[in-house]
Design a protein around this motif. Structure first.
Motif, PDB file in Angstrom:
ATOM      1  N   ALA A   1      58.561 112.981 -14.376  1.00 48.14           N
ATOM      2  CA  ALA A   1      57.397 112.745 -13.513  1.00 48.14           C
ATOM      3  C   ALA A   1      57.674 111.531 -12.645  1.00 48.14           C
ATOM      4  CB  ALA A   1      56.141 112.507 -14.347  1.00 48.14           C
TER       5      ALA A   1
ATOM      6  N   ARG B   1      55.447 116.934 -11.706  1.00 44.09           N
ATOM      7  CA  ARG B   1      54.328 115.995 -11.920  1.00 44.09           C
ATOM      8  C   ARG B   1      54.468 114.780 -11.017  1.00 44.09           C
ATOM      9  NH1 ARG B   1      49.596 114.856 -12.435  1.00 44.09           N
ATOM     10  NH2 ARG B   1      48.573 114.184 -14.367  1.00 44.09           N
ATOM     11  N   TYR B   2      53.414 114.491 -10.242  1.00 40.72           N
ATOM     12  CA  TYR B   2      53.422 113.389  -9.274  1.00 40.72           C
ATOM     13  C   TYR B   2      52.051 112.718  -9.332  1.00 40.72           C
ATOM     14  CZ  TYR B   2      54.314 111.190  -4.631  1.00 40.72           C
ATOM     15  OH  TYR B   2      54.522 110.317  -3.586  1.00 40.72           O
TER      16      TYR B   2
ATOM     17  N   LEU C   1      49.385 110.858 -17.081  1.00 39.08           N
ATOM     18  CA  LEU C   1      50.709 111.422 -17.312  1.00 39.08           C
ATOM     19  C   LEU C   1      50.879 111.918 -18.747  1.00 39.08           C
ATOM     20  CD1 LEU C   1      52.834 108.773 -15.406  1.00 39.08           C
ATOM     21  CD2 LEU C   1      52.657 111.193 -14.803  1.00 39.08           C
TER      22      LEU C   1
END
Length: 224
Positions: free
Chosen positions: A69, A107-108, A197
């Motif tokens: 991520a 994932r950002y 996250l």
């Protein structure tokens, strides 16, 4: 998880790196200045020297191999001109997203700014001639970076904190698509990012956040 943080020497980024490593995860702080490597390493993270204003997405993608991520916590900073608000706060975020796509990273998490979409378009132009106009360019840069991310097929989260404080964390927040103006400790912003996250919450959600009464995990879970 292995998480890369662009703008790795920023205050929120350093706090986030420490929180992640303390939780047993790997953090990578991406910094422009080699002199900042030691500060990143003191958090337990690994430092990578890379200038988002100079690298293209192919070069950055090579540095993101094995990453799960990415977090965009970079910013041109106080005293920088309008041009760098666009080249760092907007274009740097776009380059990171392009590199994430090339690297297969889904994932950002974006650290944006409260009220980014309310900028005055008549003043948010380059060259900006006064402090308020530069701030309008900053809000424009954040708004355009956020819009670029929202349009992508990534598992994104956009965090828009209120006024940033250096006070101890509270662990409780108020979140919503819009919330009343307020402030929040930087450590709590870092914790919001970390929980988004690690708990895989607030995916596909853009929200504002200030200090409040709801524990961070519960606040994020309520967002979806």
């Amino acid at each position: 998880m292995k998480i890369a943080i662009a703008g790795g020497h920023g205050q929120i980024a350093l706090l986030l790196a420490r929180q992640l490593t303390d939780a047993g995860h790997q953090a990578i702080g991406i910094v422009r200045n080699p002199a900042h490597v030691a500060d990143v390493e003191q958090t337990g993270a690994t430092a990578v020297v890379a200038d988002l204003e100079q690298l293209d997405d192919d070069d950055l993608a090579l540095r993101l191999r094995g990453v799960d991520a990415v977090v965009f916590a970079a910013g041109a900073g106080p005293g920088s001109g309008a041009e760098r608000k666009l080249s760092v706060d907007r274009d740097g975020a776009v380059v990171l997203a392009d590199a994430a796509v090339r690297s297969g990273i889904e994932r950002y998490v974006m650290i944006s700014a409260m009220g980014a979409d309310t900028y005055d378009a008549t003043r948010a132009v380059v060259p900006a001639q006064d402090e308020d106009a530069v701030f309008q360019v900053y809000l424009r840069a954040k708004a355009e970076a956020d819009a670029n991310l929202r349009a992508r097929r990534l598992r994104w989260t956009i965090v828009r904190p209120g006024g940033l404080l250096d006070t101890p964390p509270q662990g409780t927040v108020t979140v919503g698509r819009t919330v009343p103006r307020g402030s929040i400790p930087r450590a709590d912003v870092a914790a919001v990012v970390m929980h988004a996250l690690l708990d895989d919450t607030a995916v596909g959600v853009q929200f504002e956040v200030t200090s409040g009464d709801t524990p961070i995990p519960a606040a994020l879970a309520a967002l979806g």
